[in-house]
Design an enzyme around this catalytic site. Structure first.
Site, PDB file in Angstrom:
ATOM      1  N   GLU A 119     -92.605   5.636-115.919  1.00  9.13           N
ATOM      2  CA  GLU A 119     -91.844   4.452-115.501  1.00  9.13           C
ATOM      3  C   GLU A 119     -92.321   3.956-114.128  1.00  9.13           C
ATOM      4  O   GLU A 119     -92.495   2.761-113.917  1.00  9.13           O
ATOM      5  CB  GLU A 119     -90.338   4.790-115.415  1.00  9.13           C
ATOM      6  CG  GLU A 119     -89.604   4.730-116.742  1.00  9.13           C
ATOM      7  CD  GLU A 119     -89.263   3.291-117.149  1.00  9.13           C
ATOM      8  OE1 GLU A 119     -89.705   2.347-116.477  1.00  9.13           O
ATOM      9  OE2 GLU A 119     -88.559   3.122-118.153  1.00  9.13           O
ATOM     10  N   CYS A 135     -79.587  -7.794-111.226  1.00 13.14           N
ATOM     11  CA  CYS A 135     -79.145  -7.269-112.521  1.00 13.14           C
ATOM     12  C   CYS A 135     -78.157  -8.262-113.089  1.00 13.14           C
ATOM     13  O   CYS A 135     -77.712  -9.165-112.398  1.00 13.14           O
ATOM     14  CB  CYS A 135     -78.509  -5.890-112.363  1.00 13.14           C
ATOM     15  SG  CYS A 135     -78.389  -5.033-113.952  1.00 13.14           S
ATOM     16  N   CYS A 177     -76.655  -5.188-119.066  1.00 11.46           N
ATOM     17  CA  CYS A 177     -77.595  -5.638-118.037  1.00 11.46           C
ATOM     18  C   CYS A 177     -78.564  -6.708-118.548  1.00 11.46           C
ATOM     19  O   CYS A 177     -79.497  -7.091-117.835  1.00 11.46           O
ATOM     20  CB  CYS A 177     -78.367  -4.447-117.478  1.00 11.46           C
ATOM     21  SG  CYS A 177     -77.279  -3.161-116.813  1.00 11.46           S
ATOM     22  N   TYR A 181     -73.510   4.875 -99.533  1.00 13.98           N
ATOM     23  CA  TYR A 181     -72.209   4.377 -99.073  1.00 13.98           C
ATOM     24  C   TYR A 181     -71.770   5.102 -97.808  1.00 13.98           C
ATOM     25  O   TYR A 181     -70.801   4.721 -97.175  1.00 13.98           O
ATOM     26  CB  TYR A 181     -71.172   4.541-100.199  1.00 13.98           C
ATOM     27  CG  TYR A 181     -71.638   3.843-101.456  1.00 13.98           C
ATOM     28  CD1 TYR A 181     -71.539   2.466-101.573  1.00 13.98           C
ATOM     29  CD2 TYR A 181     -72.252   4.557-102.490  1.00 13.98           C
ATOM     30  CE1 TYR A 181     -72.029   1.814-102.697  1.00 13.98           C
ATOM     31  CE2 TYR A 181     -72.736   3.916-103.616  1.00 13.98           C
ATOM     32  CZ  TYR A 181     -72.625   2.544-103.711  1.00 13.98           C
ATOM     33  OH  TYR A 181     -73.121   1.900-104.811  1.00 13.98           O
ATOM     34  N   SER A 237     -72.606   6.072-106.263  1.00 11.87           N
ATOM     35  CA  SER A 237     -71.161   6.073-106.029  1.00 11.87           C
ATOM     36  C   SER A 237     -70.483   7.402-106.388  1.00 11.87           C
ATOM     37  O   SER A 237     -69.643   7.895-105.640  1.00 11.87           O
ATOM     38  CB  SER A 237     -70.516   4.930-106.814  1.00 11.87           C
ATOM     39  OG  SER A 237     -70.816   5.039-108.198  1.00 11.87           O
ATOM     40  N   LYS A 286     -83.026   7.082-108.963  1.00 12.56           N
ATOM     41  CA  LYS A 286     -81.584   6.897-108.930  1.00 12.56           C
ATOM     42  C   LYS A 286     -80.957   7.568-110.139  1.00 12.56           C
ATOM     43  O   LYS A 286     -81.439   7.348-111.246  1.00 12.56           O
ATOM     44  CB  LYS A 286     -81.284   5.407-108.949  1.00 12.56           C
ATOM     45  CG  LYS A 286     -79.820   5.071-109.070  1.00 12.56           C
ATOM     46  CD  LYS A 286     -79.652   3.601-109.201  1.00 12.56           C
ATOM     47  CE  LYS A 286     -78.188   3.349-109.452  1.00 12.56           C
ATOM     48  NZ  LYS A 286     -77.925   2.017-109.886  1.00 12.56           N
ATOM     49  N   CYS A 324     -75.385  -7.166-115.209  1.00 11.12           N
ATOM     50  CA  CYS A 324     -74.152  -6.566-115.735  1.00 11.12           C
ATOM     51  C   CYS A 324     -72.889  -7.050-115.028  1.00 11.12           C
ATOM     52  O   CYS A 324     -71.822  -7.082-115.635  1.00 11.12           O
ATOM     53  CB  CYS A 324     -74.235  -5.039-115.711  1.00 11.12           C
ATOM     54  SG  CYS A 324     -74.559  -4.331-114.101  1.00 11.12           S
ATOM     55  N   ARG A 337     -68.889   1.134-111.155  1.00  6.72           N
ATOM     56  CA  ARG A 337     -68.503   0.169-112.195  1.00  6.72           C
ATOM     57  C   ARG A 337     -67.093  -0.342-111.973  1.00  6.72           C
ATOM     58  O   ARG A 337     -66.775  -1.459-112.369  1.00  6.72           O
ATOM     59  CB  ARG A 337     -68.704   0.780-113.583  1.00  6.72           C
ATOM     60  CG  ARG A 337     -70.190   0.932-113.868  1.00  6.72           C
ATOM     61  CD  ARG A 337     -70.491   1.560-115.211  1.00  6.72           C
ATOM     62  NE  ARG A 337     -71.915   1.869-115.299  1.00  6.72           N
ATOM     63  CZ  ARG A 337     -72.467   2.572-116.269  1.00  6.72           C
ATOM     64  NH1 ARG A 337     -71.708   3.033-117.255  1.00  6.72           N
ATOM     65  NH2 ARG A 337     -73.768   2.808-116.263  1.00  6.72           N
ATOM     66  N   LYS A 388     -84.455   5.009-113.169  1.00  7.75           N
ATOM     67  CA  LYS A 388     -82.999   4.893-113.116  1.00  7.75           C
ATOM     68  C   LYS A 388     -82.429   5.518-114.378  1.00  7.75           C
ATOM     69  O   LYS A 388     -82.739   5.096-115.489  1.00  7.75           O
ATOM     70  CB  LYS A 388     -82.591   3.431-113.005  1.00  7.75           C
ATOM     71  CG  LYS A 388     -81.081   3.226-113.042  1.00  7.75           C
ATOM     72  CD  LYS A 388     -80.698   1.790-112.776  1.00  7.75           C
ATOM     73  CE  LYS A 388     -79.202   1.596-112.949  1.00  7.75           C
ATOM     74  NZ  LYS A 388     -78.816   0.193-112.755  1.00  7.75           N
TER      75      LYS A 388
HETATM   76  C1  PBG Z   1     -76.509  -2.371-111.883  1.00  7.61           C
HETATM   77  C2  PBG Z   1     -76.342  -1.195-111.007  1.00  7.61           C
HETATM   78  C3  PBG Z   1     -75.544  -0.053-111.182  1.00  7.61           C
HETATM   79  C4  PBG Z   1     -75.667   0.671-110.003  1.00  7.61           C
HETATM   80  C5  PBG Z   1     -76.522  -0.013-109.174  1.00  7.61           C
HETATM   81  N1  PBG Z   1     -76.958  -1.162-109.829  1.00  7.61           N
HETATM   82  C6  PBG Z   1     -74.641   0.351-112.261  1.00  7.61           C
HETATM   83  C7  PBG Z   1     -75.117   0.680-113.601  1.00  7.61           C
HETATM   84  O1  PBG Z   1     -76.317   0.729-113.890  1.00  7.61           O
HETATM   85  O2  PBG Z   1     -74.235   0.877-114.436  1.00  7.61           O
HETATM   86  C8  PBG Z   1     -74.949   1.971-109.684  1.00  7.61           C
HETATM   87  C9  PBG Z   1     -74.819   2.300-108.241  1.00  7.61           C
HETATM   88  C10 PBG Z   1     -73.846   3.364-107.918  1.00  7.61           C
HETATM   89  O3  PBG Z   1     -73.268   4.053-108.782  1.00  7.61           O
HETATM   90  O4  PBG Z   1     -73.618   3.544-106.721  1.00  7.61           O
HETATM   91  N2  PBG Z   1     -77.074  -2.185-113.111  1.00  7.61           N
END
Ligand code: PBG
Length: 324
Positions: free
Chosen positions: A233, A120, A130, A313, A274, A248, A122, A205, A195
């Site tokens: 998707e 990615c 992204c 995690y 997270s 996700k 970002c 983040r 996602k």
């Molecule tokens: C990157 C990405 C993100 C996460 C995984 N890859 C953040 C987002 O899309 O803002 C989030 C993972 C998490 O919250 O544990 N784009």
């Protein structure tokens, strides 16, 4: 089959009966462990909203991966936080970029754990989006080339699998073509297929220093209200060459995991993100929940819904709890 002839409690009487009829069992084999790598040496900086998780320099990442392997975890998922960010995300595909360096070192020092890389932009863009910005918007097609180049640079460094998470249309196909052209036709793609634009990424983040500097991600990540669209998707990603499909976040989307399980024949990953982790940790710290039991219950529910791989995690903690 009805009461009083059938009494479900007969088989719940004690732990041995329960073990015999248990439908879902968790194992360390199911887990993928996300790690955040930062530049420097000897760095191990706690992430406030994700207790027990750290931003780590490569030396500590190597140690953590060894610990994970010893706990029976088959794979880590790497996220990089570069020194400098720019408009074009050049740190994402640099030969000596933070992830590329970490992958080389991991494959050298801990060869028998799979190293999967998040693909990615970002974390690498100054604006925190992204993809490439054109006319104030995230431009899809110019981003595809950068994603493909990033994936190839990860494979060159030795990554065992790449995991595109930018939610650009066509990203899996572009990455597959890029990998094949560069001679990495054997490198699999784990696609973040469904996602969602979720508030549960908040703590991540902070950890990845990747919050968008303007706007949000709703123009590329999915609307949480949509389930049928997830099937569309995933279908696209399968057609473009995904080897593993992902849903996700996991917990608010267990129905999507279940539908994916029923409609697709590929391995399914679910990302226990997270915010889902942080909620349990916070409640446990307040004494409002039994943290250990909550952890095992939610991980079991994700597997029961249909996931083969759980990105979490909790990986290390859960692997240890299961070994007790
Ligand atoms: C990157 C990405 C993100 C996460 C995984 N890859 C953040 C987002 O899309 O803002 C989030 C993972 C998490 O919250 O544990 N784009």
């Amino acid at each position: 089959m009805y009461f009083p002839d059938y009494r479900p409690r007969r088989l719940r009487k004690n732990e041995n009966f329960r073990r015999l009829i248990r439908e879902t069992t968790l194992a360390a084999d199911d887990f993928m462990y996300p790690l955040f790598v930062v530049p420097g040496k000897g760095v191990k900086k706690p992430i406030a909203s994700m207790p027990g998780n750290f931003q780590m320099s490569v030396d500590h990442i190597v140690r953590e991966a060894k610990t994970a392997r010893e706990a029976g975890i088959p794979a880590v998922l790497l996220f990089g936080i570069p020194d400098r960010k720019d408009e074009l995300a050049t740190g994402a595909f640099a030969r000596d970029g933070i992830v590329q360096r970490a992958v080389r070192e991991l494959k050298h020092k801990v060869p028998d754990i799979l190293v999967v890389t998040d693909v990615c932009l970002c974390e690498y863009t100054s604006h925190g989006h992204c993809g490439m910005i054109e006319k104030g918007e995230v431009d899809n097609d110019s981003t595809l080339e950068v994603l493909a180049e990033t994936a190839v640079s990860h494979a060159r460094a030795g990554a065992d699998m790449v995991a595109p998470s930018a939610m650009m249309d066509g990203q899996v196909g572009a990455i597959r073509a890029g990998l094949d052209e560069a001679g990495f036709e054997g490198t699999p793609i784990m696609a973040y297929s469904a996602k969602y634009a979720s508030c549960f990424y908040g703590p991540f983040r902070d950890a990845a220093e990747s919050a968008p500097q303007f706007g949000d991600r709703k123009a590329y990540q999915m609307d949480p209200a949509n389930g049928d669209e997830a099937i569309r998707e995933i279908t696209l990603d399968v057609e473009e060459g995904a080897d593993i499909i992902m849903v996700k976040p996991a917990l608010a989307y267990l129905d999507v995991i279940r539908r994916a399980r029923e409609e697709f024949d590929l391995p399914i990953a679910a990302y226990n993100v997270s915010g889902e982790f942080a909620m349990i940790k916070a409640a446990a710290q307040l004494g409002w929940l039994d943290g250990r039991r909550a952890m095992l219950e939610v991980l079991t529910s994700i597997k029961r819904a249909g996931a083969d791989i759980i990105i979490t995690y909790f990986a290390l903690e859960a692997a240890r709890a299961l070994a007790e």
